[in-house]
Enzyme design. Structure first.
Site, PDB file in Angstrom:
ATOM      1  N   SER A   1      -2.848   2.466  -0.623  1.00  0.00           N
ATOM      2  CA  SER A   1      -4.164   2.199  -1.189  1.00  0.00           C
ATOM      3  C   SER A   1      -4.546   0.754  -0.892  1.00  0.00           C
ATOM      4  O   SER A   1      -3.763  -0.002  -0.318  1.00  0.00           O
ATOM      5  CB  SER A   1      -4.158   2.440  -2.696  1.00  0.00           C
ATOM      6  OG  SER A   1      -3.372   1.441  -3.316  1.00  0.00           O
ATOM      7  N   LYS A   2      -5.741   0.404  -1.331  1.00  0.00           N
ATOM      8  CA  LYS A   2      -6.284  -0.925  -1.027  1.00  0.00           C
ATOM      9  C   LYS A   2      -5.341  -2.063  -1.429  1.00  0.00           C
ATOM     10  O   LYS A   2      -5.242  -3.064  -0.756  1.00  0.00           O
ATOM     11  CB  LYS A   2      -7.620  -1.113  -1.770  1.00  0.00           C
ATOM     12  CG  LYS A   2      -8.776  -0.514  -1.028  1.00  0.00           C
ATOM     13  CD  LYS A   2     -10.050  -1.328  -1.252  1.00  0.00           C
ATOM     14  CE  LYS A   2     -11.117  -0.906  -0.272  1.00  0.00           C
ATOM     15  NZ  LYS A   2     -11.538   0.498  -0.503  1.00  0.00           N
ATOM     16  N   ARG A   3      -4.650  -1.865  -2.558  1.00  0.00           N
ATOM     17  CA  ARG A   3      -3.836  -2.998  -3.030  1.00  0.00           C
ATOM     18  C   ARG A   3      -2.647  -3.267  -2.113  1.00  0.00           C
ATOM     19  O   ARG A   3      -1.991  -4.291  -2.219  1.00  0.00           O
ATOM     20  CB  ARG A   3      -3.432  -2.801  -4.483  1.00  0.00           C
ATOM     21  CG  ARG A   3      -2.266  -1.921  -4.703  1.00  0.00           C
ATOM     22  CD  ARG A   3      -2.177  -1.435  -6.143  1.00  0.00           C
ATOM     23  NE  ARG A   3      -1.645  -0.100  -6.143  1.00  0.00           N
ATOM     24  CZ  ARG A   3      -0.364   0.167  -6.002  1.00  0.00           C
ATOM     25  NH1 ARG A   3       0.503  -0.811  -5.888  1.00  0.00           N
ATOM     26  NH2 ARG A   3       0.065   1.406  -5.958  1.00  0.00           N
ATOM     27  N   HIS A   4      -2.343  -2.347  -1.175  1.00  0.00           N
ATOM     28  CA  HIS A   4      -1.274  -2.617  -0.212  1.00  0.00           C
ATOM     29  C   HIS A   4      -1.770  -3.433   0.982  1.00  0.00           C
ATOM     30  O   HIS A   4      -1.017  -3.693   1.906  1.00  0.00           O
ATOM     31  CB  HIS A   4      -0.681  -1.302   0.314  1.00  0.00           C
ATOM     32  CG  HIS A   4       0.061  -0.533  -0.745  1.00  0.00           C
ATOM     33  ND1 HIS A   4      -0.335   0.721  -1.152  1.00  0.00           N
ATOM     34  CD2 HIS A   4       1.150  -0.842  -1.468  1.00  0.00           C
ATOM     35  CE1 HIS A   4       0.500   1.141  -2.096  1.00  0.00           C
ATOM     36  NE2 HIS A   4       1.402   0.213  -2.300  1.00  0.00           N
ATOM     37  N   GLY A   5      -3.048  -3.793   0.968  1.00  0.00           N
ATOM     38  CA  GLY A   5      -3.580  -4.582   2.089  1.00  0.00           C
ATOM     39  C   GLY A   5      -4.302  -3.681   3.077  1.00  0.00           C
ATOM     40  O   GLY A   5      -4.861  -2.653   2.692  1.00  0.00           O
TER      41      GLY A   5
END
Ligand code: GLU
Length: 468
Positions: free
Chosen positions: A240-244
């Site tokens: 997801s987005k929080r993984h970059g």
């Protein structure tokens, strides 16, 4: 089937970004096609007219071109094939593997409630009613699923998977407005494109059973199926987005090389023994879809950086120079006319530590500066009277160097320090400051050689002519 040349395809829906999961699917299809001497095709699944803008389609073309995974034939646009899809449905109606369903929305709702209560899938009475009784009202066309038995999928990655036919509802093939549905379109297009192997994300595994029934309903042979596990973040949860970064374009913007991405993506779910780094030729030679593992693959930034550094060190300096110039341009760095020649010359001296082309660009800044360099206060502080006098003598020694190469210049510096009776530590920092203007730069001799004789001596002269 096994005698036919392999045809694989990637069938992305244009959504505005190309996810690295799609890139990996493209790569595995490409590798398998290359490995078997077959073809790799592209179909744009653009039936969602609102999302499928020209820009969104271009993102896919650009992503595949950047990755070096271009289709062997002109791309197929699914939306342009609606007529073919309708013809296939007519064929299924004629063969009795599909039927027109005239249920009204209210009737459908009632059947849904009943089916839920009875723990079964929805079935329309029109499965078994004669078309002669058809009322004059809108209808959908549904697949006539077998009620008993199983639909086995012999998946090349997941192994054998069985679906009970009684759990598969009669899915809609054509909507009331006559537009084809996703599963129908995929089957007709894959068949008519000659696709022999469908390699895609495992979110489509359930569709493989439904699509197999459509193939059978049309009297066609289903392709070989291979469903790839998802890519997870480094912590093992869904990406997801929080993984970059997730989009191919983001990886490009972050300074990763396409060959590093190919190597890296190949390792997400596939591998060849302990080989971490390989060429495209090796991957093509080794790749077999059967060796893809069924468990989700995890993103690993350290590995990607390691691979990227490896490929940066292998790449042609002229190619890197263009990429680095692009980065400087995007940062509004004032490039002079001969910047490409300067970059090409300097890159071999500074690339060893660069994990990305952005870092490589940072490491070339010192060479792109224009004379006279603006020296930061820290550099000016180093230039005491004594140091200037010493640098002036060093300038003479350097000017007399027999050749402008690293070993020769190292020798000049060493001998000079000896003759002055000081350690290299007294000479290195001010010389570097004068040559680099305070920016990161290679070791002394590397800095001198990468700048060239004329520029190096010029920068020294500039610093020596400063009045303190
Ligand atoms: N268009 C589908 C997607 O983007 C892929 C369908 C397929 O590969 O069969 O998920």
């Amino acid at each position: 089937m096994s005698d036919r040349p392999v045809v694989t395809r990637i069938a992305p829906s244009p959504t505005g970004a190309m996810h690295i999961g799609t890139a990996r699917t493209a790569l595995f299809n490409w590798l398998y096609a290359r490995h078997t001497g077959g073809k790799f095709l592209l179909r744009i699944e653009d039936t969602d007219r609102e999302r499928s803008t020209q820009d969104a389609v271009q993102v896919i073309f650009d992503g595949l071109a950047w990755l070096g995974l271009e289709s062997d034939e002109t791309p197929v646009f699914q939306a342009s094939r609606a007529e073919r899809h309708r013809v296939a449905v007519d064929e299924m109606l004629a063969r009795g593997s599909a039927y027109r369903d005239y249920m009204t929305p209210d009737e459908l709702e009632a059947e849904r409630t009943l089916a839920r209560a009875e723990g079964r899938v929805v079935r329309s009475p029109w499965r078994d009613l004669s078309p002669n009784d058809a009322p004059d009202r809108p209808f959908v066309v549904r697949l006539k699923c077998p009620l008993e038995g199983e639909t086995p999928i012999d998946d090349q990655v997941k192994g054998p998977v069985r679906f009970h036919n009684k759990d598969l509802d009669d899915l809609i093939l054509l909507r009331t407005d006559g537009t084809p549905t996703y599963n129908l379109a995929v089957v007709v297009d894959d068949h008519e494109m000659g696709v022999t192997h469908v390699i895609r994300g495992d979110d489509h595994l359930n569709n493989a059973a439904r699509q197999t029934l459509i193939y059978e309903g049309l009297g066609w042979t289903p392709p070989v199926w291979a469903h790839l596990p998802l890519i997870h973040g480094p912590d093992g949860t869904k990406l997801s987005k929080r993984h970059g970064a997730q989009a191919v374009s983001e990886f490009a913007d972050m300074g990763y090389l396409p060959e590093a991405m190919r190597n890296y993506l190949a390792k997400l779910g596939w591998g060849h023994g302990d080989d971490e780094i390989f060429t495209d030729e090796q991957a093509v030679g080794w790749f077999d879809i059967k060796d893809v593992v069924g468990a989700p693959a995890r993103l690993d930034w350290a590995k990607l950086n390691h691979l990227n550094n490896h490929f940066i060190r292998l790449a042609e300096p002229a190619r890197l120079a263009k990429l680095v110039a692009e980065i400087h341009r995007s940062r509004d760095w004032p490039l002079h006319d001969d910047h490409l020649a300067v970059l090409e010359h300097v890159i071999p001296f500074v690339r060893d530590g660069a994990k990305t082309t952005l870092e490589l660009a940072d490491a070339t800044v010192f060479a792109l500066k224009r004379r006279p360099l603006e020296l930061p206060q820290k550099a000016l502080d180093l230039l005491t009277e004594e140091t200037r006098a010493r640098l002036a003598r060093l300038r003479q020694a350097l000017a007399a160097a027999p050749v402008w190469e690293v070993p020769a210049l190292e020798a000049v510096n060493r001998e000079f320090a000896e003759s002055e009776g000081v350690g290299l530590g007294k000479i290195g920092p001010p010389l570097r400051a004068v040559l680099s203007g305070g920016s990161p730069a290679p070791d002394l001799a590397g800095a001198l050689v990468s700048l060239g004789k004329h520029e190096s001596l010029g920068r020294l002269d500039d610093a020596l002519s400063l009045t303190s």
